[in-house]
Motif scaffolding. Structure first.
Motif: not given
Length: 176
Positions: A56-64, A115-122
């Motif tokens: 939160r507030p926006i999901r940010v995903i880091i690679p494994p 459907p409709g889900y999104s997030c940020l990927y680094a």
């Protein structure tokens, strides 16, 4: 009383109209089946240094494998309206004077996205790619079997309804 000749007058326009309708529907079906779906959206949104994963507030995903130093941020989303998707990065591509050249990249991947889900990927800056180079991601994705298909598979204990074939997608370009 209707004669045979009067009956034929009504049948011919009806048959021609029905055949015309079938031809139009056939062309529409062929057109729809040859159009590539676009349920996966991968858009470059900016740069960051040493990101950390957040919910939160926006999901940010880091690679494994982690993400240190300069990273590109991509907004990844399932823009389809009714199917879950799974996806993975298959390569990166650097723009050169000879065209797009592939390279290995630790990228984006996910499964069972609603459907409709999104997030940020680094995505860490690719090794061997200059920081002034333009590059992008190549991904493959598929749609999961529909909810009804999964329920029928579960009930019958057989896989009659499969996930869709794989499609390819390209992210927008990372332009320094």
């Amino acid at each position: 009383m209707e004669t045979a000749r009067t009956g034929r007058k009504w049948k011919l326009p009806f048959v021609l109209g029905f055949v015309s309708l079938l031809v139009v529907l056939g062309f529409k079906a062929i057109q729809a089946s040859t159009r590539l779906p676009n349920d996966l959206s991968v858009v470059f949104v900016g740069f960051t240094n040493n990101p950390t994963g957040t919910f939160r507030p926006i999901r940010v995903i880091i690679p494994p494998t982690g993400a240190t130093g300069l990273c590109a941020l991509f907004r990844v989303g399932n823009v389809g309206s009714n199917r879950f998707i799974a996806f993975e990065t298959i390569a990166g591509e650097q723009k050169t004077e000879r065209g797009w050249e592939p390279f290995q990249v630790s990228g984006v991947g996910g499964s069972v996205w609603t459907p409709g889900y999104s997030c940020l990927y680094a995505v860490p800056w690719p090794t061997g790619v200059p920081t002034n180079a333009t590059w992008r991601l190549q991904l493959r994705w598929n749609r999961e079997a529909s909810r009804w298909g999964k329920a029928i598979n579960l009930k019958l204990r057989r896989e009659l309804f499969h996930d869709s074939k794989y499609y390819h997608a390209t992210s927008s370009e990372v332009i320094p």
